[in-house]
Motif scaffolding. Structure first.
Motif, PDB file in Angstrom:
ATOM      1  N   ILE A  73       0.858  -1.195   0.000  1.00 25.12           N
ATOM      2  CA  ILE A  73       0.000   0.000   0.000  1.00 25.12           C
ATOM      3  C   ILE A  73       0.889   1.238   0.000  1.00 25.12           C
ATOM      4  CG2 ILE A  73      -1.643   1.343   1.346  1.00 25.12           C
ATOM      5  CD1 ILE A  73      -2.906  -1.244   2.251  1.00 25.12           C
ATOM      6  N   THR A  74       0.631   2.152  -0.921  1.00 25.84           N
ATOM      7  CA  THR A  74       1.467   3.346  -1.061  1.00 25.84           C
ATOM      8  C   THR A  74       0.829   4.597  -0.484  1.00 25.84           C
ATOM      9  OG1 THR A  74       0.591   3.711  -3.302  1.00 25.84           O
ATOM     10  CG2 THR A  74       2.619   2.416  -3.114  1.00 25.84           C
ATOM     11  N   ALA A  75      -0.482   4.603  -0.284  1.00 23.46           N
ATOM     12  CA  ALA A  75      -1.158   5.762   0.305  1.00 23.46           C
ATOM     13  C   ALA A  75      -2.516   5.340   0.816  1.00 23.46           C
ATOM     14  CB  ALA A  75      -1.296   6.903  -0.701  1.00 23.46           C
ATOM     15  N   VAL A  76      -2.927   5.963   1.920  1.00 24.64           N
ATOM     16  CA  VAL A  76      -4.250   5.728   2.514  1.00 24.64           C
ATOM     17  C   VAL A  76      -4.943   7.077   2.592  1.00 24.64           C
ATOM     18  CG1 VAL A  76      -5.519   4.831   4.493  1.00 24.64           C
ATOM     19  CG2 VAL A  76      -3.311   3.823   3.873  1.00 24.64           C
ATOM     20  N   VAL A  77      -6.116   7.184   1.964  1.00 29.72           N
ATOM     21  CA  VAL A  77      -6.811   8.468   1.861  1.00 29.72           C
ATOM     22  C   VAL A  77      -8.218   8.331   2.436  1.00 29.72           C
ATOM     23  CG1 VAL A  77      -7.507  10.345   0.326  1.00 29.72           C
ATOM     24  CG2 VAL A  77      -5.512   8.934  -0.260  1.00 29.72           C
ATOM     25  N   PRO A  78      -8.419   8.733   3.694  1.00 29.27           N
ATOM     26  CA  PRO A  78      -9.771   8.689   4.260  1.00 29.27           C
ATOM     27  C   PRO A  78     -10.625   9.833   3.733  1.00 29.27           C
ATOM     28  CG  PRO A  78      -8.234   9.581   5.869  1.00 29.27           C
ATOM     29  CD  PRO A  78      -7.412   9.170   4.673  1.00 29.27           C
ATOM     30  N   ALA A  79     -11.896   9.574   3.519  1.00 28.25           N
ATOM     31  CA  ALA A  79     -12.863  10.602   3.133  1.00 28.25           C
ATOM     32  C   ALA A  79     -14.013  10.557   4.135  1.00 28.25           C
ATOM     33  CB  ALA A  79     -13.348  10.385   1.707  1.00 28.25           C
ATOM     34  N   ILE A  80     -15.122  11.185   3.805  1.00 26.61           N
ATOM     35  CA  ILE A  80     -16.211  11.286   4.771  1.00 26.61           C
ATOM     36  C   ILE A  80     -16.918   9.951   4.963  1.00 26.61           C
ATOM     37  CG2 ILE A  80     -18.465  12.357   5.188  1.00 26.61           C
ATOM     38  CD1 ILE A  80     -17.363  14.889   3.908  1.00 26.61           C
ATOM     39  N   GLU A  81     -17.102   9.173   3.893  1.00 27.64           N
ATOM     40  CA  GLU A  81     -17.797   7.888   4.002  1.00 27.64           C
ATOM     41  C   GLU A  81     -17.025   6.766   3.331  1.00 27.64           C
ATOM     42  OE1 GLU A  81     -21.633   8.670   2.310  1.00 27.64           O
ATOM     43  OE2 GLU A  81     -22.425   9.516   4.179  1.00 27.64           O
ATOM     44  N   SER A  82     -15.738   6.951   3.141  1.00 26.82           N
ATOM     45  CA  SER A  82     -14.961   5.930   2.436  1.00 26.82           C
ATOM     46  C   SER A  82     -13.481   6.069   2.764  1.00 26.82           C
ATOM     47  CB  SER A  82     -15.169   6.054   0.919  1.00 26.82           C
ATOM     48  OG  SER A  82     -14.636   7.295   0.451  1.00 26.82           O
ATOM     49  N   VAL A  83     -12.732   5.023   2.384  1.00 30.32           N
ATOM     50  CA  VAL A  83     -11.277   5.046   2.474  1.00 30.32           C
ATOM     51  C   VAL A  83     -10.741   4.549   1.144  1.00 30.32           C
ATOM     52  CG1 VAL A  83      -9.222   4.219   3.688  1.00 30.32           C
ATOM     53  CG2 VAL A  83     -11.361   4.543   4.951  1.00 30.32           C
ATOM     54  N   THR A  84      -9.796   5.280   0.569  1.00 26.62           N
ATOM     55  CA  THR A  84      -9.161   4.865  -0.675  1.00 26.62           C
ATOM     56  C   THR A  84      -7.748   4.379  -0.379  1.00 26.62           C
ATOM     57  OG1 THR A  84     -10.473   6.351  -2.061  1.00 26.62           O
ATOM     58  CG2 THR A  84      -8.360   5.627  -2.957  1.00 26.62           C
ATOM     59  N   LEU A  85      -7.407   3.228  -0.938  1.00 28.12           N
ATOM     60  CA  LEU A  85      -6.069   2.673  -0.805  1.00 28.12           C
ATOM     61  C   LEU A  85      -5.386   2.706  -2.166  1.00 28.12           C
ATOM     62  CD1 LEU A  85      -6.736  -0.528   1.370  1.00 28.12           C
ATOM     63  CD2 LEU A  85      -6.425   1.835   2.115  1.00 28.12           C
ATOM     64  N   HIS A  86      -4.224   3.328  -2.225  1.00 26.51           N
ATOM     65  CA  HIS A  86      -3.369   3.254  -3.404  1.00 26.51           C
ATOM     66  C   HIS A  86      -2.342   2.165  -3.147  1.00 26.51           C
ATOM     67  CE1 HIS A  86      -4.744   7.116  -5.273  1.00 26.51           C
ATOM     68  NE2 HIS A  86      -5.115   7.329  -4.022  1.00 26.51           N
ATOM     69  N   TYR A  87      -2.068   1.331  -4.151  1.00 29.08           N
ATOM     70  CA  TYR A  87      -1.186   0.194  -3.918  1.00 29.08           C
ATOM     71  C   TYR A  87      -0.365  -0.127  -5.165  1.00 29.08           C
ATOM     72  CZ  TYR A  87      -4.782  -2.533  -6.420  1.00 29.08           C
ATOM     73  OH  TYR A  87      -5.670  -3.004  -7.351  1.00 29.08           O
ATOM     74  N   ASP A  88       0.700  -0.875  -4.938  1.00 30.03           N
ATOM     75  CA  ASP A  88       1.584  -1.334  -6.012  1.00 30.03           C
ATOM     76  C   ASP A  88       1.147  -2.747  -6.387  1.00 30.03           C
ATOM     77  OD1 ASP A  88       3.586  -2.271  -7.644  1.00 30.03           O
ATOM     78  OD2 ASP A  88       5.235  -1.510  -6.415  1.00 30.03           O
ATOM     79  N   PRO A  89       0.560  -2.954  -7.577  1.00 28.02           N
ATOM     80  CA  PRO A  89       0.036  -4.282  -7.934  1.00 28.02           C
ATOM     81  C   PRO A  89       1.126  -5.338  -8.081  1.00 28.02           C
ATOM     82  CG  PRO A  89      -0.047  -2.805  -9.821  1.00 28.02           C
ATOM     83  CD  PRO A  89       0.354  -1.969  -8.638  1.00 28.02           C
ATOM     84  N   ARG A  90       2.392  -4.910  -8.151  1.00 29.29           N
ATOM     85  CA  ARG A  90       3.481  -5.891  -8.224  1.00 29.29           C
ATOM     86  C   ARG A  90       3.789  -6.475  -6.848  1.00 29.29           C
ATOM     87  NH1 ARG A  90       7.581  -1.709 -10.870  1.00 29.29           N
ATOM     88  NH2 ARG A  90       6.637  -0.578  -9.125  1.00 29.29           N
TER      89      ARG A  90
END
Length: 241
Positions: free
Chosen positions: A58-75
């Motif tokens: 996982i390269t970044a974790v981005v919380p929002a008001i009703e969600s969480v977005t995870l950025h990741y390295d698929p390799r």
């Protein structure tokens, strides 16, 4: 002795969840509670669980008001592995009290050339500009999320008497540091940008600076208080940088 965190098993309280792929390097998990636990509390606790236990990649974790977005390295980690981790995390998630720190104090010069919409907001609520300033500075706010611009905080806690619909005609350039009201939120523009919120004041504090160790002054969960300053104080602080 102060009471410790009050954990509550949350699986029965999450009645809806959806995982949305965002290309092959990110995903968003949206959650909705049943009312016994606020959705933003679920987001806060899920974000903490991700930081503590998520698989590598996982390269970044981005919380929002009703969600969480995870950025990741698929390799390094597959979408399926993250989906399974999130499902298990929600099924075993516990709710704990937020860590309470001293609020970040943001000085604001209200009205005049720095708050061109203050009088309009006061008129919309059938009150005075002074009453709007008093109510705005009396609030204790919580950063619900950072979004729109780097470092832009959407702040919960605006008094219902200050809720004001966004401007019918957005401005093409809102100065950096402008403090605004949009609907049920208040916030601060970190950069000069277009914007449709009612501008009631301006702060000299830099909400985002790429050269700082933590570029964004605020992050989700932080508490904020506003304090009123004079135009002379604002100009002096801006000159000092």
């Amino acid at each position: 002795m102060a009471p410790g965190p009050r954990p509550v098993h949350v699986a029965p309280t999450v009645w809806q969840r959806s995982i949305i792929p965002l290309g092959d390097r990110a995903l968003t998990i949206a959650v909705t509670g049943d009312g016994s636990v606020p959705t933003r509390t679920l987001v806060r606790c899920l974000t903490a669980r991700v930081h503590a236990d998520a698989p590598t990649g996982i390269t970044a974790v981005v919380p929002a008001i009703e969600s969480v977005t995870l950025h990741y390295d698929p390799r390094r980690v597959a979408f399926g592995a993250l989906r399974d981790f999130l499902a298990e995390a929600l099924d075993t998630l516990v709710i704990s009290d937020a860590v309470t720190a001293e609020p970040v104090v943001i000085p604001v010069c209200y009205g005049g050339e720095y708050g061109p919409d203050l009088d309009d907001v006061a008129a919309a609520h059938l009150t005075s500009a002074e009453a709007i300033v008093a109510a705005h500075t009396a609030g204790l706010y919580t950063v619900a999320m950072i979004g729109f611009l780097p470092g832009f905080p959407y702040l919960d806690g605006l008094a219902p008497d200050l809720h004001t619909p966004r401007r019918a005609t957005p401005r093409t350039a809102v100065p950096a540091g402008s403090v605004g009201i949009g609907g049920s939120s208040t916030g601060v523009y970190p950069y000069t940008s277009p914007g449709g919120w009612h501008i009631i004041g301006r702060t000299p504090r830099a909400l985002f600076a790429p050269t700082r160790a933590r570029p964004a002054l605020l992050q989700a969960g932080d508490r904020v208080q506003f304090t009123a300053i004079s135009p002379a104080a604002l100009r002096a602080m801006l000159e000092q940088g």
